[in-house]
Write a protein that holds these residues in place. Structure first.
Motif, PDB file in Angstrom:
ATOM      1  N   ALA A   2      31.329  54.884  17.529  1.00 60.05           N
ATOM      2  CA  ALA A   2      31.572  56.415  17.631  1.00 60.05           C
ATOM      3  C   ALA A   2      32.624  56.704  16.886  1.00 60.05           C
ATOM      4  O   ALA A   2      32.539  58.005  15.991  1.00 60.05           O
ATOM      5  CB  ALA A   2      31.805  56.710  19.013  1.00 60.05           C
ATOM      6  N   ARG A   3      33.685  56.167  16.830  1.00 61.12           N
ATOM      7  CA  ARG A   3      34.856  56.677  15.867  1.00 61.12           C
ATOM      8  C   ARG A   3      34.385  56.692  14.416  1.00 61.12           C
ATOM      9  O   ARG A   3      34.829  57.727  13.625  1.00 61.12           O
ATOM     10  CB  ARG A   3      35.751  55.658  15.841  1.00 61.12           C
ATOM     11  CG  ARG A   3      36.708  55.687  17.164  1.00 61.12           C
ATOM     12  CD  ARG A   3      38.048  55.130  17.219  1.00 61.12           C
ATOM     13  NE  ARG A   3      38.516  54.894  18.631  1.00 61.12           N
ATOM     14  CZ  ARG A   3      39.809  54.457  18.894  1.00 61.12           C
ATOM     15  NH1 ARG A   3      40.485  53.782  18.020  1.00 61.12           N
ATOM     16  NH2 ARG A   3      40.356  54.411  20.135  1.00 61.12           N
ATOM     17  N   SER A  69      36.250  64.553  19.607  1.00 62.20           N
ATOM     18  CA  SER A  69      37.002  63.364  19.996  1.00 62.20           C
ATOM     19  C   SER A  69      37.887  63.830  21.021  1.00 62.20           C
ATOM     20  O   SER A  69      38.857  64.711  20.753  1.00 62.20           O
ATOM     21  CB  SER A  69      37.634  63.026  18.746  1.00 62.20           C
ATOM     22  OG  SER A  69      36.777  62.516  17.629  1.00 62.20           O
ATOM     23  N   GLN A  80      37.608  59.164  24.062  1.00 60.71           N
ATOM     24  CA  GLN A  80      36.003  59.526  24.270  1.00 60.71           C
ATOM     25  C   GLN A  80      35.570  60.130  22.899  1.00 60.71           C
ATOM     26  O   GLN A  80      36.054  60.898  22.518  1.00 60.71           O
ATOM     27  CB  GLN A  80      35.889  60.384  25.491  1.00 60.71           C
ATOM     28  CG  GLN A  80      34.513  60.726  25.730  1.00 60.71           C
ATOM     29  CD  GLN A  80      34.350  61.751  26.598  1.00 60.71           C
ATOM     30  OE1 GLN A  80      34.739  62.714  26.302  1.00 60.71           O
ATOM     31  NE2 GLN A  80      33.316  61.652  27.833  1.00 60.71           N
ATOM     32  N   ASP A  81      34.446  59.805  22.606  1.00 60.82           N
ATOM     33  CA  ASP A  81      33.832  60.585  21.516  1.00 60.82           C
ATOM     34  C   ASP A  81      32.233  61.028  21.890  1.00 60.82           C
ATOM     35  O   ASP A  81      31.546  60.132  22.285  1.00 60.82           O
ATOM     36  CB  ASP A  81      33.680  59.616  20.220  1.00 60.82           C
ATOM     37  CG  ASP A  81      33.893  60.269  19.059  1.00 60.82           C
ATOM     38  OD1 ASP A  81      35.028  60.661  18.492  1.00 60.82           O
ATOM     39  OD2 ASP A  81      32.623  60.478  18.284  1.00 60.82           O
ATOM     40  N   TRP A 109      30.327  58.070  23.249  1.00 65.69           N
ATOM     41  CA  TRP A 109      31.204  56.779  23.443  1.00 65.69           C
ATOM     42  C   TRP A 109      31.895  57.301  24.657  1.00 65.69           C
ATOM     43  O   TRP A 109      32.921  57.732  24.439  1.00 65.69           O
ATOM     44  CB  TRP A 109      32.073  56.263  22.286  1.00 65.69           C
ATOM     45  CG  TRP A 109      32.892  55.436  22.627  1.00 65.69           C
ATOM     46  CD1 TRP A 109      34.468  55.588  22.456  1.00 65.69           C
ATOM     47  CD2 TRP A 109      33.000  53.995  23.123  1.00 65.69           C
ATOM     48  NE1 TRP A 109      35.060  54.674  22.902  1.00 65.69           N
ATOM     49  CE2 TRP A 109      34.097  53.473  23.091  1.00 65.69           C
ATOM     50  CE3 TRP A 109      31.653  53.187  23.225  1.00 65.69           C
ATOM     51  CZ2 TRP A 109      34.424  52.293  23.598  1.00 65.69           C
ATOM     52  CZ3 TRP A 109      32.128  51.725  23.523  1.00 65.69           C
ATOM     53  CH2 TRP A 109      33.356  51.275  23.724  1.00 65.69           C
ATOM     54  N   GLN A 110      31.916  56.384  25.862  1.00 66.49           N
ATOM     55  CA  GLN A 110      32.685  56.597  27.005  1.00 66.49           C
ATOM     56  C   GLN A 110      33.532  55.165  27.058  1.00 66.49           C
ATOM     57  O   GLN A 110      32.850  54.170  27.615  1.00 66.49           O
ATOM     58  CB  GLN A 110      31.815  56.789  28.085  1.00 66.49           C
ATOM     59  CG  GLN A 110      32.431  57.120  29.477  1.00 66.49           C
ATOM     60  CD  GLN A 110      33.280  58.221  29.370  1.00 66.49           C
ATOM     61  OE1 GLN A 110      32.965  59.309  28.972  1.00 66.49           O
ATOM     62  NE2 GLN A 110      34.682  58.019  29.809  1.00 66.49           N
ATOM     63  N   PRO A 111      34.912  55.395  26.852  1.00 63.95           N
ATOM     64  CA  PRO A 111      35.708  54.301  27.225  1.00 63.95           C
ATOM     65  C   PRO A 111      35.998  53.781  28.615  1.00 63.95           C
ATOM     66  O   PRO A 111      35.777  54.918  29.369  1.00 63.95           O
ATOM     67  CB  PRO A 111      36.969  54.421  26.323  1.00 63.95           C
ATOM     68  CG  PRO A 111      37.002  55.980  26.444  1.00 63.95           C
ATOM     69  CD  PRO A 111      35.565  56.561  26.500  1.00 63.95           C
ATOM     70  N   GLY A 119      33.623  49.888  27.337  1.00 60.79           N
ATOM     71  CA  GLY A 119      33.221  51.119  27.436  1.00 60.79           C
ATOM     72  C   GLY A 119      31.642  51.074  27.289  1.00 60.79           C
ATOM     73  O   GLY A 119      31.096  50.137  27.070  1.00 60.79           O
ATOM     74  N   GLU A 120      31.041  52.304  27.445  1.00 58.27           N
ATOM     75  CA  GLU A 120      29.446  52.276  27.191  1.00 58.27           C
ATOM     76  C   GLU A 120      29.235  53.372  25.773  1.00 58.27           C
ATOM     77  O   GLU A 120      29.926  54.344  25.565  1.00 58.27           O
ATOM     78  CB  GLU A 120      28.968  53.135  28.368  1.00 58.27           C
ATOM     79  CG  GLU A 120      29.074  52.041  29.710  1.00 58.27           C
ATOM     80  CD  GLU A 120      28.032  50.945  29.569  1.00 58.27           C
ATOM     81  OE1 GLU A 120      27.243  51.204  28.664  1.00 58.27           O
ATOM     82  OE2 GLU A 120      27.959  50.439  30.473  1.00 58.27           O
ATOM     83  N   TYR A 121      28.116  52.957  25.231  1.00 61.63           N
ATOM     84  CA  TYR A 121      27.975  53.919  24.127  1.00 61.63           C
ATOM     85  C   TYR A 121      26.300  54.099  24.127  1.00 61.63           C
ATOM     86  O   TYR A 121      25.495  53.246  24.604  1.00 61.63           O
ATOM     87  CB  TYR A 121      28.019  53.030  22.798  1.00 61.63           C
ATOM     88  CG  TYR A 121      27.707  54.077  21.657  1.00 61.63           C
ATOM     89  CD1 TYR A 121      28.183  55.034  21.253  1.00 61.63           C
ATOM     90  CD2 TYR A 121      26.484  53.753  20.765  1.00 61.63           C
ATOM     91  CE1 TYR A 121      28.261  55.866  20.033  1.00 61.63           C
ATOM     92  CE2 TYR A 121      25.943  54.472  19.937  1.00 61.63           C
ATOM     93  CZ  TYR A 121      26.941  55.389  19.188  1.00 61.63           C
ATOM     94  OH  TYR A 121      26.712  56.114  18.296  1.00 61.63           O
ATOM     95  N   LEU A 158      27.233  57.879  31.326  1.00 64.18           N
ATOM     96  CA  LEU A 158      26.953  58.813  30.399  1.00 64.18           C
ATOM     97  C   LEU A 158      26.417  60.169  30.646  1.00 64.18           C
ATOM     98  O   LEU A 158      26.355  60.807  29.864  1.00 64.18           O
ATOM     99  CB  LEU A 158      26.357  58.124  29.195  1.00 64.18           C
ATOM    100  CG  LEU A 158      26.999  56.954  28.585  1.00 64.18           C
ATOM    101  CD1 LEU A 158      25.894  56.209  27.333  1.00 64.18           C
ATOM    102  CD2 LEU A 158      28.220  57.004  28.107  1.00 64.18           C
TER     103      LEU A 158
END
Length: 302
Positions: A2-3, A69, A80-81, A109-111, A119-121, A158
């Protein structure tokens, strides 16, 4: 991953600014008179296009890629993104009315807030909104219609896991160099997993833009949210910053933007920073919003 989206968006924005600045800022006196007239007309067109991009119900197809972000999430200060892909498509349905479709599909993107890693993407919930708006608006421009949330998230962390509906309204004015207005909706869940909380959520975005020369602008468009179904009275005993009647996120801030061209393609670039004066416990205290929007102007009929 995500970053990397955020980094690529920023690089693209800087690249677009770099390749377009020399062409847009060339002094008219360096060209023959006919070219000077063309440059003046092009500048006027860019300024008109800039104001159209600030009108959510304009006769303009746009495809924004907006990266949000959100920093300092949880005790480990994670990020989080959310990349929102949100095309806006107007359609003339009669001589008096237009229907504007605005669809937001988040990629999130959920840390894991309670751990320094993990986390989950994946996809978040899809949020379509449809505005019915006068085809020939007066000084006050408005649109109204339904807002929806579809449970398209690829993970329980998410999305909300609910199908939700509610009303939406946008109102704005554009006097002189200014664009002033707001967009709001409130959705309630009507179906979905019985194991997920009921949804009753407000969104309010006010926007203030002052247009400068050559497509530049200074703008602010914070998004205020409230979760009315949150049990604020119970949470307050734990020392959070919610108030009775809803859990609020109230940001403040702003940034700059520019409408320009990448070759023949008009684009809208913007960068904003926001601090959250009020937010739920362990949620983000500040964030950055970067956006690149592809613009496709449509010439309105008579």
């Amino acid at each position: 991953m995500a970053r990397s989206w955020m980094v690529e968006l920023l690089r693209a924005a800087l690249f677009l600014c770099a390749v377009t600045l020399p062409a847009q800022d060339a002094p008219a006196s360096s060209a023959p008179s006919g070219h000077a007239v063309s440059a003046q007309a092009a500048t006027s067109g860019v300024n008109d296009l800039a104001k159209a991009t600030q009108n959510p119900v304009a006769s303009l197809i746009s495809v924004p890629f907006q990266n949000n972000s959100n920093f300092a999430v949880g005790p480990y200060n994670r990020t989080q993104d959310v990349l929102n892909i949100q095309p806006v498509i107007p359609a003339r349905i009669s001589d008096k009315w237009m229907l504007i479709s605005r669809i937001i599909q988040p990629i999130v993107w959920q840390p894991t807030a309670s751990a320094p890693t993990g986390g989950e993407y994946g996809f978040g919930d899809m949020n379509p909104t449809f505005f019915l708006s006068p085809a020939k608006p007066g000084k006050v421009i408005w649109g109204a219609g339904p807002a929806m949330v579809f449970p398209t998230a690829t993970s329980t962390s998410l999305g909300q896991g609910k199908l939700s509906f509610g009303p939406s309204l946008v109102v704005l004015v554009q006097p002189g160099h200014w664009t002033l207005g707001f967009l709001t909706n409130n959705v309630w869940s009507v179906a979905g997993s019985s194991h997920r909380p009921f949804v009753n959520q407000l969104l309010l975005q006010y926007f203030i833009t002052y247009n400068l020369k050559k497509g530049w602008n200074i703008n602010s468009g914070p998004i205020i949210t409230a979760n009315w179904h949150d049990k604020a009275s119970g949470d307050a005993a734990d020392g959070d910053d919610t108030t009775p009647g809803g859990k609020w996120t109230i940001p403040f801030g702003g940034g700059i933007g520019r409408v320009t061209r990448f070759g023949p393609q008009p684009v809208n670039l913007s960068a904003n920073f926001y601090g959250n004066a009020v937010h739920p416990p362990n949620a983000s205290s500040w964030g950055m919003r970067l956006q690149i929007a592809l613009l496709y102007p449509r010439k309105p009929r008579g």
